[in-house]
Write an enzyme that holds these catalytic residues in place. Sequence first.
Site, mmCIF file in Angstrom:
data_model
loop_
_atom_site.group_PDB
_atom_site.id
_atom_site.type_symbol
_atom_site.label_atom_id
_atom_site.label_comp_id
_atom_site.label_asym_id
_atom_site.label_seq_id
_atom_site.Cartn_x
_atom_site.Cartn_y
_atom_site.Cartn_z
ATOM 1 C CD GLU A 186 13.593 -11.413 -16.391
ATOM 2 O OE1 GLU A 186 13.378 -10.836 -15.297
ATOM 3 O OE2 GLU A 186 14.009 -10.827 -17.408
ATOM 4 N N GLY A 234 -5.053 -18.971 2.320
ATOM 5 C CA GLY A 234 -4.657 -19.747 1.161
ATOM 6 C C GLY A 234 -5.529 -19.468 -0.039
ATOM 7 C CE LYS A 285 2.986 -25.286 -7.111
ATOM 8 N NZ LYS A 285 2.790 -24.324 -5.996
ATOM 9 C CB SER A 287 -7.276 -28.907 -7.169
ATOM 10 O OG SER A 287 -7.023 -27.692 -7.859
ATOM 11 C CG LEU A 288 -11.279 -24.944 -3.910
ATOM 12 C CD1 LEU A 288 -11.375 -23.771 -2.953
ATOM 13 C CD2 LEU A 288 -12.671 -25.451 -4.270
ATOM 14 C CG ASN A 339 2.276 -21.497 -10.614
ATOM 15 O OD1 ASN A 339 2.936 -20.792 -11.377
ATOM 16 N ND2 ASN A 339 1.191 -21.052 -10.003
ATOM 17 C CG ASP A 341 2.566 -20.632 -6.817
ATOM 18 O OD1 ASP A 341 1.328 -20.476 -6.824
ATOM 19 O OD2 ASP A 341 3.112 -21.746 -6.889
#
Length: 270
Positions: free
Chosen positions: A76, A229, A64, A14-15, A85, A100
Amino acid sequence: MRHCGVLGDPIEHSLSPVLHRAGYAALGLDWSYDAHRVSSGGLREFLAGLDGSWRGLSLTMPLKREAMALVDEASELAELGGAANTLLLGEGVVRGDNTDIPGAEAALRERYAGPVGHAAILGGGATAASTLLALARQGCRSFVLHVRDAARAAETLAAAERFGGLEVSIAPLDVAPEGDLLVSTIPATAQTPDLVAGCARVPVLFEVLYDPWPTPLAASAGDRVLVRGLDLLVHQAALQFEQFTELPAPLLEMRQAGEAALRERLDEGT
């Protein structure tokens, strides 16, 4: 000191810590942000162990959708996507959100301003649902989900139904996609030469992965439009940053830190 972090399994790649820490440094915040390996079924226990110094959590696979049963309030967008997320912590309340979806919208429009009438999506998980909804919010109404197992796309189909007015069909992963835009949410190891060749005619490619980079699909983009990405990661992280800190995110500094970290990983791999 306030604490934030990213949870998932696997998590080593993970960054998110790089991006959020860069944001804290740019604004002079004495905050921490670390990666924590939390496997499926472990989110409840992790949340129970947090004290009042914790402000926010970023979630990646496989947490998630699991998070939706654990939040006190859901936005919502989280309800629409059936996944969160982002968890905002405070005053004994856990609030779930989905950055996301707007993050994917921002990433797409940063690279491509044209219309999207028909999109193909490789994969059917939570990220596929988020990108489908992002495209739907940008006017796309026709989708094909290319999956190995149609049953695994059920929750993404449910998200599309909640949005309403969309035409969504299922196709095998080995059927060549067609349309204005292709979203890939599948692992790089699943991007076989035959699959990559079959995707060559779609003019806009949205590769949600950032590690490893480039993926076989991204490497094949040539002069086609490529949404990376890292673009998605930066934009969704900036939205999280603003919720956690209640300050404008330093997008440039966060992006530069992410790009530098990816270059370093690429150099180490050569």
